[in-house]
Motif scaffolding. Structure first.
Motif, short mmCIF file in Angstrom:
data_model
loop_
_atom_site.label_atom_id
_atom_site.label_comp_id
_atom_site.label_asym_id
_atom_site.label_seq_id
_atom_site.Cartn_x
_atom_site.Cartn_y
_atom_site.Cartn_z
N ILE A 8 1.42 0.11 -4.10
CA ILE A 8 0.47 -0.16 -3.02
C ILE A 8 0.63 0.99 -2.02
CG2 ILE A 8 -0.18 -1.70 -1.13
CD1 ILE A 8 1.07 -4.00 -2.72
N ILE A 11 -3.07 -0.55 2.97
CA ILE A 11 -3.53 -1.92 3.22
C ILE A 11 -4.57 -1.91 4.33
CG2 ILE A 11 -1.36 -2.97 2.46
CD1 ILE A 11 -0.78 -3.51 5.47
N LEU A 13 -5.97 -4.88 6.60
CA LEU A 13 -5.75 -6.29 6.88
C LEU A 13 -6.35 -6.64 8.24
CD1 LEU A 13 -4.41 -8.87 5.82
CD2 LEU A 13 -2.25 -8.09 6.82
N ARG A 21 -1.85 -2.14 10.31
CA ARG A 21 -0.40 -2.28 10.14
C ARG A 21 0.30 -2.76 11.40
NH1 ARG A 21 2.60 2.38 6.57
NH2 ARG A 21 0.92 2.81 5.07
N ALA A 81 -8.20 0.07 4.57
CA ALA A 81 -7.28 0.34 3.47
C ALA A 81 -7.38 1.77 2.99
CB ALA A 81 -7.54 -0.64 2.32
N GLY A 196 -9.56 -6.56 -3.11
CA GLY A 196 -9.36 -7.49 -2.01
C GLY A 196 -10.55 -8.40 -1.81
N ALA A 240 -8.57 -8.78 3.48
CA ALA A 240 -7.44 -7.98 3.02
C ALA A 240 -7.87 -7.14 1.83
CB ALA A 240 -6.27 -8.88 2.62
N LEU A 242 -6.35 -3.80 -0.63
CA LEU A 242 -5.21 -2.99 -1.01
C LEU A 242 -5.69 -1.77 -1.78
CD1 LEU A 242 -3.10 -5.86 -2.64
CD2 LEU A 242 -2.95 -5.12 -0.26
N PRO A 340 -4.49 -11.48 -1.79
CA PRO A 340 -4.36 -10.08 -1.36
C PRO A 340 -3.71 -9.93 0.01
CG PRO A 340 -6.53 -10.45 -2.31
CD PRO A 340 -5.88 -11.80 -2.18
N ALA A 344 -0.35 -7.90 1.07
CA ALA A 344 -0.32 -6.92 2.16
C ALA A 344 0.84 -7.19 3.11
CB ALA A 344 -1.64 -6.93 2.92
#
Length: 398
Positions: A8, A11, A13, A21, A81, A196, A240, A242, A340, A344
Motif C-alpha cells: 500500500i 491512502i 481517507l 493521513r 490516494a 476503494g 477510502a 488505496l 478499505p 487504510a
C-alpha cells in the motif's frame, strides 16, 4: 498469497475526523469519541461528513454538479490516494476497482410519488404510478444512480484508465474489491491499482432500510464492543481508497510503502445454518500466513449484535493472545467503504508505529507497535473477510 510483493503506497481517507493521513493519525492516537450527529436523523446517531474543499480534487464545477454526494465523496478520496502515493504518473495504466452501493435515489421523486398515491383506490393508484414513473425514471430506467458512475467519474476527473471493475454487495463488495486488486497485481497483471469506495450516512432512505433489518443503534455513542444496551451500527460518512503497487515498481520510482498486503481472504456463510460465520472466518484465516503467537487485530465489527458476537467467537477460537482495536469505534459503519477504510487505518498504524489507546474494556493496552495486523470485516448481514498487513522494514524501503 503468492507472487509479486504488494505494498500500500497511498491512502485517501475521509471520515468524520477529516481527510488524509494527519487527521486519521490524530484519530488513532486520541481517546476522545468520534464526532457524532445525534439529531439530524434521530433516533439514529451517525458520524457526519467533514467539510471538504471539493475544488482541490474535482476542479471543474460542472463535474461536481453532475455527481451525487456519494460520487463526489468517492472521487475526492480517490484523488487524495493518488496524491498520497505520488502516483499521478501511473494513472494511464492503473487498474480501478470500486466498491459501490445501489446508487443514490431521487428522494424528491420518491416522496412525490408516495404523496400522489396516498389514499387512492388500488386500481387508480396503479394507473397513477405508471404515469408518474414514465415521466420520472432516469435514462437508465432506474430510480437510482448506477453503481459504476463512481468509477466513471474517477476515470474522467483523475484520468485512471486501466482495467475497471465495480463490485456491489454491502461490506463484501469492499473486501472483494481489495482481494481482486491484490490478486491481479500479485499475478503480474498490472503495476498498480486504485481500489476503494464511498458511503454517505446522512440518507433517510438508507436509515429506513437498515432500521427495518434491525441493524442500527438508537441512542448516543458507545464503542463497538460495549453496545449491549442498544446493539447496532452507527453509520459513518466514509470514503477510502488505496493505491496498491508492485513493490519492485514502487521502489523503482522511489515510493515508500505504508504496509505490505500478504493476503486477503473472503467467505460468505449462511448465518442461519450450521456452517456459520465463525467457521467461514476460520476457513479464511487458514488461507493467511500469519506468524504464530500473539496477534494484533483491527476489527471491522459493526456493533450489530449477531455478527459482532460471532467475531468474538472466531477470535476466541484462534487460541491466541489477542490485542484488539476497533475501526468501527473510530470511523463508524461505512458499508462498502468499511473494509478499505480499515486497511487504510491499519496501514497507518504499521507505518507510523501508532499504538491506539483503549476506548473500551475489550481493547487491552498495546505493549508495543504492531508488526503484523489481522484486519477483519464481518458484514452486518453477510460476508466474512480477513486481511493480513505487515510492516515494511526500513531496509526494504527505497
Amino acid at each position: 498469497m503468492s507472487g509479486a510483493d504488494i505494498w500500500i503506497t497511498g491512502i485517501g481517507l475521509v471520515s468524520a475526523h477529516g481527510e488524509g493521513r494527519a487527521a486519521h493519525l490524530a484519530a488513532l492516537a486520541g481517546d476522545t469519541p468520534t464526532p457524532l450527529d445525534a439529531d439530524s436523523h434521530a433516533p439514529f446517531p451517525l458520524h457526519p461528513a467533514p467539510a471538504l474543499e471539493l475544488d482541490r480534487q474535482i476542479p471543474k464545477k460542472g463535474d461536481q454538479r453532475q455527481m451525487e454526494p456519494w460520487q463526489r465523496l468517492g472521487t475526492y478520496a480517490a484523488g487524495l490516494a493518488l496524491d498520497d502515493a505520488g502516483a499521478r504518473s501511473l494513472v494511464a495504466e492503473m487498474d480501478l476497482i470500486v466498491a459501490a452501493g445501489g446508487g443514490e435515489r431521487d428522494l424528491a421523486l420518491d416522496e412525490s410519488v408516495l404523496a400522489a398515491l396516498a389514499g387512492l383506490p388500488p386500481a387508480e393508484a396503479a394507473t397513477q404510478l405508471n404515469a408518474l414513473l414514465a415521466g420520472g425514471l432516469r435514462p437508465t430506467l432506474f430510480l437510482a444512480q448506477l453503481s459504476n458512475l463512481l468509477a466513471g467519474n474517477i476515470s474522467i476527473v483523475h484520468g485512471v484508465t486501466g482495467a475497471s471493475r465495480t463490485f456491489m454487495g454491502e461490506e463484501q463488495a469492499g473486501a472483494d474489491a481489495v482481494r481482486i486488486a491484490t490478486a491481479r497485481l500479485a499475478e503480474g497483471r498490472g503495476q498498480a491499482a486504485l481500489v476503494g469506495g464511498g458511503f454517505v450516512a446522512a440518507r433517510w432512505d438508507l436509515m429506513v432500510l437498515y432500521h427495518s433489518a434491525g441493524l442500527l443503534r438508537q441512542g448516543g455513542f458507545a464503542p463497538v464492543f460495549t453496545r449491549d444496551d442498544a446493539p447496532g451500527a452507527i453509520p459513518g460518512t466514509l470514503a477510502a481508497f488505496l493505491v496498491l503497487e508492485n513493490a519492485a515498481s514502487a521502489r523503482a520510482r522511489g515510493a515508500r510503502g505504508l504496509a505490505r498486503i500478504t493476503g486477503v481472504a473472503c467467505e460468505q456463510a449462511r448465518r442461519d445454518g450450521q456452517d456459520g460465520s465463525a467457521a467461514a472466518a476460520a476457513r479464511a484465516f487458514a488461507r493467511l500466513a500469519l506468524p504464530d503467537g500473539p496477534l494484533t487485530v483491527l476489527s471491522g465489527a459493526t456493533g450489530v449484535a449477531g455478527p459482532t458476537a460471532v467475531e468474538r467467537d472466531f477470535l476466541a477460537g484462534l487460541g491466541r493472545d489477542i490485542t484488539l482495536r476497533s475501526a468501527g469505534s473510530r470511523l463508524g459503519w461505512g458499508v462498502e467503504a468499511t473494509f478499505p477504510a480499515s486497511l487504510a487505518l491499519g496501514a497507518l498504524m504499521l507505518a507510523e508505529g501508532v499504538q491506539p489507546p483503549s476506548l473500551e474494556p475489550a481493547e487491552a493496552p498495546m505493549a508495543a507497535p504492531a508488526q503484523d495486523l489481522l484486519v477483519t470485516g464481518f458484514g452486518a448481514w453477510r460476508g466474512e473477510a480477513l486481511a493480513h498487513l505487515r510492516a515494511i522494514p526500513a531496509e526494504e524501503q527505497p
